[in-house]
Scaffold this motif. Structure first.
Motif, PDB file in Angstrom:
ATOM      1  N   THR A   6       1.079  -1.147   0.061  1.00 46.65           N
ATOM      2  CA  THR A   6       0.200   0.000   0.021  1.00 46.65           C
ATOM      3  C   THR A   6       0.519   1.592  -0.008  1.00 46.65           C
ATOM      4  O   THR A   6       1.988   1.069   1.241  1.00 46.65           O
ATOM      5  N   ILE A   7       0.602   2.137  -0.843  1.00 46.93           N
ATOM      6  CA  ILE A   7       1.388   3.437  -0.619  1.00 46.93           C
ATOM      7  C   ILE A   7       0.190   4.364   0.195  1.00 46.93           C
ATOM      8  O   ILE A   7      -0.157   4.880  -0.522  1.00 46.93           O
ATOM      9  N   HIS A   8       1.105   5.169   1.401  1.00 47.37           N
ATOM     10  CA  HIS A   8      -0.199   5.426   1.849  1.00 47.37           C
ATOM     11  C   HIS A   8       0.597   6.848   1.495  1.00 47.37           C
ATOM     12  O   HIS A   8      -0.732   7.980   1.697  1.00 47.37           O
ATOM     13  N   GLU A   9       1.938   7.550   1.020  1.00 48.57           N
ATOM     14  CA  GLU A   9       1.800   9.493   0.289  1.00 48.57           C
ATOM     15  C   GLU A   9       2.530   8.930  -0.199  1.00 48.57           C
ATOM     16  O   GLU A   9       3.798   8.287   0.055  1.00 48.57           O
ATOM     17  N   TYR A  10       2.398   9.922  -0.928  1.00 44.26           N
ATOM     18  CA  TYR A  10       3.542   9.953  -2.295  1.00 44.26           C
ATOM     19  C   TYR A  10       3.732  11.370  -2.875  1.00 44.26           C
ATOM     20  O   TYR A  10       3.095  12.923  -2.578  1.00 44.26           O
TER      21      TYR A  10
ATOM     22  N   VAL B  18       5.208   3.777   3.118  1.00 46.46           N
ATOM     23  CA  VAL B  18       4.924   2.988   2.233  1.00 46.46           C
ATOM     24  C   VAL B  18       4.971   1.894   3.275  1.00 46.46           C
ATOM     25  O   VAL B  18       5.814   1.260   4.344  1.00 46.46           O
ATOM     26  N   SER B  19       3.950   0.618   3.123  1.00 52.69           N
ATOM     27  CA  SER B  19       3.914  -0.804   3.563  1.00 52.69           C
ATOM     28  C   SER B  19       4.188  -1.500   2.078  1.00 52.69           C
ATOM     29  O   SER B  19       3.778  -1.694   1.427  1.00 52.69           O
TER      30      SER B  19
ATOM     31  N   ILE C 117       7.329   0.481  11.638  1.00 48.88           N
ATOM     32  CA  ILE C 117       5.981   0.172  12.041  1.00 48.88           C
ATOM     33  C   ILE C 117       5.696  -0.806  12.137  1.00 48.88           C
ATOM     34  O   ILE C 117       5.313  -0.924  10.144  1.00 48.88           O
ATOM     35  N   PRO C 118       4.842  -1.616  12.162  1.00 47.59           N
ATOM     36  CA  PRO C 118       3.887  -2.997  12.090  1.00 47.59           C
ATOM     37  C   PRO C 118       3.135  -1.609  10.827  1.00 47.59           C
ATOM     38  O   PRO C 118       2.091  -1.348  11.186  1.00 47.59           O
ATOM     39  N   SER C 119       2.802  -3.190   9.890  1.00 42.97           N
ATOM     40  CA  SER C 119       1.532  -2.987   8.539  1.00 42.97           C
ATOM     41  C   SER C 119       0.483  -2.910   9.351  1.00 42.97           C
ATOM     42  O   SER C 119       0.128  -3.813  10.631  1.00 42.97           O
ATOM     43  N   ALA C 120      -0.820  -3.243   8.929  1.00 43.32           N
ATOM     44  CA  ALA C 120      -1.887  -3.063   9.337  1.00 43.32           C
ATOM     45  C   ALA C 120      -1.869  -5.046   8.796  1.00 43.32           C
ATOM     46  O   ALA C 120      -2.938  -5.223   8.926  1.00 43.32           O
ATOM     47  N   ALA C 121      -1.235  -5.261   8.441  1.00 47.00           N
ATOM     48  CA  ALA C 121      -1.739  -6.904   7.863  1.00 47.00           C
ATOM     49  C   ALA C 121      -1.509  -7.642   8.689  1.00 47.00           C
ATOM     50  O   ALA C 121      -0.255  -7.094   9.528  1.00 47.00           O
ATOM     51  N   SER C 122      -1.731  -9.061   8.975  1.00 42.27           N
ATOM     52  CA  SER C 122      -2.323 -10.018   9.995  1.00 42.27           C
ATOM     53  C   SER C 122      -0.787 -10.431  10.556  1.00 42.27           C
ATOM     54  O   SER C 122      -0.385 -10.113  11.649  1.00 42.27           O
ATOM     55  N   ALA C 123       0.597  -9.995   9.734  1.00 48.39           N
ATOM     56  CA  ALA C 123       1.345 -10.812   9.848  1.00 48.39           C
ATOM     57  C   ALA C 123       2.188  -9.408  10.547  1.00 48.39           C
ATOM     58  O   ALA C 123       3.432 -10.331  10.565  1.00 48.39           O
TER      59      ALA C 123
END
Length: 980
Positions: free
Chosen positions: A399-403, A419-420, A493-499
């Motif tokens: 995921t691109i959160h900001e560019y 980015v995640s 930081i941890p991403s929103a993904a479950s892993a």
């Protein structure tokens, strides 16, 4: 008069070491006038051999006596020394008569500045000097930091310590360095010298020569740093001095000792001097750094789902649709973060240096001097690194959160700021770097002045042996993470993904990958021999021609390198049982701030646990382990240079203006032989590379003219001009046959035996106003045209290179780019203005007696550009447009105090991936020194380095993309000096 031996002499007691004396214009001086020269000063040009006295310096003696009287009244006692001299007011008229040979000055910083001014005035070209007091009696940690206070000189800092020297903003390799007229070996492999290995206490004087003569050894386009160690006849009598100090670092909270000692004496015609210095340094640096740009081609060049997903996420979240994902001119302009890390460095140094000088000097017309310099510089640097490698071979965009497509829009660059990623490679790295350098230098110099001749000879050797031992304990965890820029660095930081997981507090998730080791050994040897002869003339047909000088020099340089590397992945040779089975939690862990001394992590509120390097070396290196030397990584380069030179010196009056002209040419013949191995595809057609031994020889010849002119417009005002052509030879490492590989960058780096020297045409003009109280006001303009600059360029592609994973399995076959150093086409200009102001303030008002300042400012303009494959305009590496230094001081017979501020403008530190210029931010540092003389023997000093605790920062292309944020702390030292 009571004599104060606190400081080294500021004017030599030897007549051939830069005496301060009245001199007569050649039209009025007999041929027997005493002349000065020493082979140790060939190329230093404090007095060009054969240069007769001129009206430019007829006032020097009276000014020197004036400053002596002022010093005797306002500061420390001084001593006036005359050897075999007639009264100063009576010119020499017979072969046995002598002028006043030397003035001995001891006791104060201000007098050391005045001595440096005398050296500057007496030099035939543009130069600046510092002498023993200024070198040794300021809070420098090494010689590089002592030089930073000179006009046009800046330094490169590495974790709070000055390491390399830039002259007039040009890269460090553009500077030639010699000690006692021998080119200095340091084991670096380049032409640059690692100044951090030299203790300033064993140095007597340093001159930065900015305009060469034909007698100067070629090699310094920026300038030449000419270092001189002490000799016994520098002192009028027995000399014994010692100093000791302890220095405290604010981050490591350790106290480091430093000790130095000097003893000198003469017995009739013989003299001996020994000096010794030892220093320990423990410095901690905390750094949120390593945030490099990485082009999206890293993911788009992969095959299958990784490439497809990267292109899809880019279109979905940033609206960028790629017509051709393999077009690197487009994909290399879409940027994400390569790696974000938090690092703690602990740098421990043990530095020793010693000199021995033996002199036989039966008269002022002959001397024989043996000088030797020995030292060692051992460093152990521990790095504890918690990092997230976004560009891992398993990962791609999630995921691109900001560019950001506006900040670098001029270069067509879009930066993915936040980015995640699907499978970031999280790393805990315990790195250990052990550098051991031993250096030595021997020289035998002869100075002989029979009649109207001067004959000087020199033979010498300079050598360095360096061993580099590197280890990296690597644990890895692959998991989704989110990485982004912050105001002063970056974070993961941890991403929103479950892993996703907390990378700083999950030791059981990190699997052992390898304990990587490297071993490198370098031998750097240099031999030299020189013979120089000058004939003094008084010709009726050409009275202006005062002397002719001819000389020859031969040097033989060689660099030999052995290298090996391996990975330990189990408890025995070839064993890989630890790979992907052992975890970080299986080793004893400590808080990183407990492994290294000092308090909490400075850049941000963060703590993590790691394996100490002491434990790693003891546990993972199994019994009988040795790093195997790889024959294919061996190389050797030999270089032989023969130089012949001739100069004419003219002294004449142009109207009422005395003029001195030095004109000459130097012919240089260089032979180069390179041996090594070149890696090629296996000849049987099988996968992989094989190493073939290769060698190459080459030759180039150059003629280098030079011209230096002085005109005494008034007794105080000197007009100076210079023009010359000079060269800088390519680094021996660049010439060598070699091939190194960067597996992460899919790149080979080769040497290039066909490199030619970089050439420069240059000229300079300036005015220097010498005040009667020892002050100086000076301004000069310089210009250089440089061609043949060495740059790294893409020169080929190696297809289908096999790349293996850490466990030995096949990762795939890739096309690798080949980069080599080449001589770039075209010529580039560098110009600048240099301003100097040095002034005792007592001349303004009696209440200011004892106060003074020393300031200089250099501003540069350059058409020279860095090498960016994306054609991003950038200054050359190392060039800072502005630099200035200001020192304010006060001293009386008991107390002295100084505060100095050094500023260097931002500059390009390197060009990442040959595409993205990385800048080091502008940096200013304040240092202080306070001294109190208890009695005629003892003096107590309090010194501070970086007292305002400035951080070192940098960025890529724009400050909104910070690269590093390093803190090395302040140092405060308390010391005592004793002179007997």
């Amino acid at each position: 008069m009571q004599q104060n031996h606190n400081l080294a002499p500021l004017v030599s007691a030897r007549p051939d070491e830069g005496r301060v004396a009245a001199r007569l214009h050649p039209s009025r001086a007999p041929s027997t006038t005493h002349r000065t020269s020493t082979v140790g000063d060939i190329g230093m040009n404090h007095h060009i051999p054969g240069r007769q006295a001129s009206g430019l310096r007829t006032r020097t003696l009276s000014r020197s006596i004036h400053l002596l009287l002022a010093g005797a009244m306002a500061t420390a006692p001084v001593q006036l020394l005359a050897q075999d001299s007639a009264p100063a007011q009576e010119p020499a008229t017979t072969p046995d008569a002598r002028q006043l040979d030397a003035i001995q000055v001891t006791g104060s910083y201000s007098l050391s500045l005045e001595r440096a001014v005398d050296l500057k005035r007496d030099n035939v070209g543009f130069s600046d000097s510092i002498v023993a007091t200024d070198v040794a009696d300021f809070p420098e940690q090494n010689l590089a930091e002592a030089l930073q206070r000179m006009p046009g000189v800046t330094i490169e800092r590495n974790k709070g310590l000055g390491s390399r020297v830039n002259v007039r903003g040009l890269p460090t390799e553009f500077t030639f360095v010699s000690i006692n007229n021998l080119a200095t070996a340091s084991g670096s492999g380049g032409r640059d010298v690692e100044f951090d290995m030299f203790a300033s206490e064993i140095i007597q004087s340093v001159t930065v020569q900015k305009s060469p003569t034909a007698a100067d050894e070629e090699g310094g386009i920026a300038g030449s740093v000419l270092i001189r160690t002490a000799r016994p006849f520098d002192y009028p009598s027995r000399k014994v001095a010692a100093s000791a100090e302890g220095a405290h670092n604010s981050i490591s909270e350790e106290v480091d000792p430093r000790f130095s000692f000097l003893a000198s004496d003469t017995w009739g015609d013989f003299g001996a001097l020994v000096s010794f210095s030892k220093a320990e340094r423990t410095n901690r640096t905390d750094s949120n750094s390593g945030i490099n740009f990485r082009p999206l081609s890293r993911f788009l060049d992969a095959t299958g789902e990784r490439s497809d997903q990267a292109a899809a996420v880019l279109a979905r979240d940033a609206g960028i649709v790629l017509e051709d994902p393999t077009d690197h001119d487009v994909t290399n302009r879409i940027i994400f973060q390569d790696k974000v890390g938090d690092r703690v460095y602990l740098n421990e140094q043990d530095k020793t240096g010693a000199t021995l000088s033996l002199q036989y000097k039966p008269s002022n017309d002959f001397s024989l001097t043996f000088d030797t310099l020995h030292g060692s510089f051992d460093t152990t640097e521990d790095e504890y690194d918690a990092a997230a490698y976004s560009a891992s071979s398993r990962s791609t965009l999630d995921t691109i959160h900001e560019y950001d497509s506006t900040t670098l829009a001029d270069y067509g660059i879009t930066v993915l700021r936040d980015v995640s990623y699907t499978a970031t490679q999280h790393e805990f790295l315990s790195k250990e770097r052990i550098n051991e350098t031993d250096y030595q230098q021997y020289s035998l110099a002869m100075d002989w002045t029979p009649g109207d001749w001067e004959v000087n000879g020199l033979v010498g050797f300079s050598g360095a042996e360096k061993t580099y031992d590197y280890a990296n304990l690597k644990h890895v965890a692959y998991a989704p993470s989110r990485t982004r820029w912050t105001e002063d660095g970056g974070e993961t930081i941890p991403s929103a993904a479950s892993a996703g997981f907390d990378m700083y507090d999950s030791p059981e998730s990190y699997l052992f990958e390898a304990y990587e080791t490297q071993l490198e050994h370098v031998d750097d040897d240099k031999y030299a021999a020189q013979l120089d002869a000058t004939r003094h003339l008084q010709l009726d047909v050409l009275p202006a021609l005062s002397s002719i000088q001819v000389g020859a020099r031969f040097t033989d340089k060689s660099k030999e390198r052995e290298y090996g590397e391996t990975k330990i992945q189990g408890p025995g040779e070839g064993d890989i049982s630890w790979l992907n089975t052992r975890t970080l939690a299986d080793s004893p862990l400590q808080w990183v701030t407990d492994i290294v001394p000092g308090g909490g992590y400075v850049p941000r509120d963060l703590a993590w646990m790691q394996v100490s390097n002491d434990y790693a070396r003891d546990f993972f290196r199994y019994a009988g382990f040795e790093v195997p030397i790889d024959d294919a990584q061996y190389y050797r380069v030999d270089e032989e240079v023969t130089s012949l030179y001739a100069m004419l010196n003219f002294d004449f009056d142009l109207g009422r203006v005395p003029v001195f002209v030095n004109a000459g040419a130097r012919a240089v013949d260089t032979d180069v032989m390179s041996y090594g191995y070149h890696q090629v595809q296996n000849p049987d057609g099988s996968d992989g590379l094989t190493a073939e031994p290769v060698s190459s020889d080459g030759n180039y010849r150059e003629v280098l003219p030079s011209l230096n002119v002085q005109a005494g417009l008034t007794d105080n005002l000197v007009l100076r001009g210079a023009a010359s052509e000079t060269l800088m030879r390519p680094a021996l490492t660049d010439i060598a046959y070699r091939r190194s590989v960067s597996w992460n960058e899919f790149r080979f780096m080769d040497g290039n035996p066909d490199l030619k020297p970089t050439m420069a045409d240059q000229w300079e003009a300036g005015l220097e106003y010498y005040l009667d109280n020892g002050g100086l006001l000076a301004a000069s303009y310089f210009w250089k045209e440089i061609e043949g600059v060495v740059r790294q360029e893409l020169t080929g592609i190696v297809e289908d290179v096999e790349k293996l994973n850490a466990n030995g399995t096949l990762d795939g076959y890739y096309d690798f780019e080949v980069y080599q150093p080449v001589n770039a086409e075209g010529a580039y200009e560098v110009s600048g203005i240099e301003l100097i102001a040095q002034m005792p303030l007592g001349m303004l008002h009696p209440v200011l007696e004892g106060f003074g300042f020393n300031a200089n400012y250099t501003v540069l303009d350059s058409t020279l550009t860095g090498a960016s494959d994306l054609d991003i305009p950038t200054a050359p590496e190392g060039l800072a447009e502005k630099a200035y230094n200001v020192t304010l001081y006060y001293e009386n017979d008991r107390f002295d105090a100084r505060v100095s501020y050094n500023y260097k403008d931002e500059y390009v530190e390197y060009i990442h991936l040959n595409s993205y210029p990385v800048y080091r931010d502008a940096y200013g540092q304040t240092d202080i020194s306070i001294g109190y003389r208890i009695n005629d023997v003892l003096k107590v000093t309090l010194e501070g380095i970086n007292v305002t605790d400035e951080a070192t920062t940098g960025y890529t292309l724009d400050p909104s993309f910070p690269l590093m944020n390093e803190y090395s702390g302040r140092r405060v030292a308390l010391g005592v000096r004793a002179d007997f």
